[in-house]
Design an enzyme around this catalytic site. Sequence first.
Site: not given
Length: 971
Positions: A477, A480, A645
């Site tokens: 997770d 980015e 999300d």
Amino acid sequence: MVRSSSAWVQGLLLAPVPLGTIAQSSTMTGTMTMTSFAPQFTVPTDADVGQPVIPNIMDPQAVDAQTVCPGYTASNLVNKTNGFTASLTLAGDACNVYGTDINDLTLTVEYQTDQRLHVSVVPSYISSSNSSHYILSPSLVPAGNGSSDPASNDLQFAWSNDPSFSFSVTRKSTGDKIFDTTGSNLVFENQFVEFVTAEPPDYNLYGLGESIHGLRLGNNFTKTMYAADVGDPIDYNIYGSHPFYLDTRYMNTSTGSSSYSHGVYQRNAHGQEILLRAQNVTWRTIGGSIDLYFFSGPDQPSVTRQYQEIIGLPVMQQYFTFGFHQCRWGYHNWSQVEEVVNNYESFGIPLENIWTDIDYMFQYRDFQNDPIRYPYDEGQEFLQRLHDSGRHYVPIIDSAIYHPDPNNASDAYPVFNDGEDTGSYLLNPNSTEDYIGSVWPGYTVFPDWLTQAANDWWTKEMVSWHNKISFDGAWIDMSEVSSFCVGSCGTGNVSLNPVHPPFGLPGEPGYVIYDYPEGFNLTNTTEANAAASASASQASAYSTSSASASTSYLRTTPTPGVRNINYPPYTINNVQGDLAVHAVSPNATHHDGTLEYDVHNLFGHQILQATYDALSSVFPGKRPFIIGRSTFSGSGHYAGHWGGDNASKWYYMFFSIPQALSFSLFGVPMFGVDTCGFNGNSDEELCNRWMQLSAFFPFYRNHNTLSANSQEAYVWASVAEATKTAMNVRFQLLPYMYTLFHLAHTTGSTVMRALAWEFPNDPTLAAADRQFMLGPAILVTPVLVQGATSVQGVFPGLIEGTDSYFDWYTQSPVPVPSMANTTIDAPLGHIPVYLRGGNVLALQQPAMVTRDARQTPWSVVVALGVNGTAAGTLYLDDGESITPNATKSVTFSATSSSLTAGVSGTYADSNPLSNVTVLGVKSAPTGVKLNGMSVQGGQYDAQDQRFFIGGLDNATQSVGGAWAGNWTLTW
């Protein structure tokens, strides 16, 4: 508030902040609490506020490069056996509109295979004026190579200097120009590259990820590619970057419609924008080169395969990964996790995999369990019970590493020290000091994946942690890569660690969740009214509104020969605005001198590669199971992906379909979303529908946020029953799904498919994304609207008489409708599923876990097509090995009176064949024979044209199982 000091703007370094904001960690709602820390410093909210920038596409002062730049002139053409090279020189005075024009470029045109054409444009010389120009290395992202005779390719490259250099790519077989820059100027600067191609009216482009958008992109859409940590906004850039599109063009012929498809891949990892407009597509990037690959197709399956020949074929998954996965942010301890597992068992709902979010971590630190709530000894005892039951455990792993307070011995964190000692972290610009941002645990550092040291360190930590807690896969997770502040805000501040993020967590005061799905007020009026009132009170109590003022935007102009890394002159339409907001800043520096600006979009891809290598050491010889958030072209070669999300809204359930189909094009078939929604509270009706829909996605997981209502499948009685109904179908189809994945892994085919791909000559399906195919055989038509008890769907080819369909549940043929768009009954708890004629499927029976399902007897269902034939395949292996010791392949071929199974391979599966069901049998058979021997048990249903053949167990068990050898069944 926007920080305006030159140190903040230019250096992106935060000076020590006075201890003015102290927050005590809060107790969550219900029984879910966080580990109790000492009073914490809270990172200021404005630490994650960047400069006010205005995207170029929205800026009334923006200069159109096409009107001021001169383009280039081609010369010095040198022919080669597979193409040519040429020099490109500025055709006039430099415009320097969004960077420094590169005067001399090299054009290379290569016919690499019979289906692939490569066109690249790069600076001819690297000198002091462009020494920082970054060209993407094949060591980071695979590049195509090879040589082919241009005459054997259906694509033809042509160029012109009238009035400046332009080029076109034509499909020779149709004369159609699939790419044509005629009438536009090539712009090539050190921070801005632009080229424009014409498109036919109402064109059909797909791909260009990642965003939440319809499958067909349309001609009024700007696609931005810049990896961003953001909760699934519609149409904006989100987690990954996939600079590839599929272009399908329909043509009318004397016999009806036909189509041709081609693909275009721009191998560039910089921030990019693709402007889809009515007559053309404009590609803009803020760095790098033009590195175009054209794939001739001529259909979607061919294009997808040709694309994956460059980026890599999808990774093969372990069999257990196709079971159901349950997760949430808010499982307080091992006891609560085991309670969830036991509840699924008690309600008779299959559960294969239990996940934990960041709750399990010690103060949100990677590779460390909380010693009170998730101790290792208790965890190992639980996981032993879990594994004995055939289940698995997958934890989250974040992408940033906590930086301990060096002045506090009790804050020691050996994981950080090991990475620090090996030089594994990103650096501040022009410095040997670590770049220190802010993520969940506080001030953090970030692995530098361009170093081998970081990859080795990651493997070491993963192996060491697995020795303490026997997880079965990895959930990556925040990759980015995300940071909760602009710049290296932790530099000089790590003595404050651990610190609270600059925003409230779900459930904290001011952040209590009162949101529900659309239409909740129609079915739960009292609860909806109470939530609306509480939400309004919370908004009033925690209002941060201030007097509005006009915004003065930061615009930068080029400095000759110098790149403005933090604020490039061309501003892309980044969802976060400033490139440094909620992300590692562009000027963070890798150990080899590479700037994050040039490789930002690759962090998520590289951590997946590193995790694949690490899990290969944890589980030697076994296929690593990884689900990651940020991806790039080729990430599917290492991992799967979830949609991020999302929220508990009906429209997010709809968008999950085009998301999944897009990732099929990107070579990432292991895709799923947070079923029932991540953010907000779900409700019974939405979760009922969504649990059934996701049962037909490869990756099937329920997950939601901290403090929201529980939404496990057993929470509502109707959801539990709907889930069991859908899982019953899914379990029967698991051998089929596994076979589809093997084909994807070995041939580049897709698993989830758009109707337009399976029926390429029907232009009415070009934008269809509310139904989908699972492989070639299964049509799924979900309800996607609140309150609906029926759904509109199409059965392609049914009216035309080219295809037939059978209801999965009743096995009866679908009658030919009066019009293509048909109303289908779909009461709550029912998802319409159909078996397409012409297919043979091998099925197994449901069980609580896939381990046990694989030991059940086989069934075969034959759905005869309109021509009275059907075919199918089955692939078997041990379900876990990268290189299995033995495999088995079964090829099915059926006619109106026979079914033949051709078996090859040595994998041992001793399960018997229990029965065969043949659909579409026009008349009653007179007898049944298996390999010439009479078999009893045939039952014919004339109304449904169904022939059931049972009693095959003994005959097939005695020879070693259903697939011990070839056989033919006749009737």
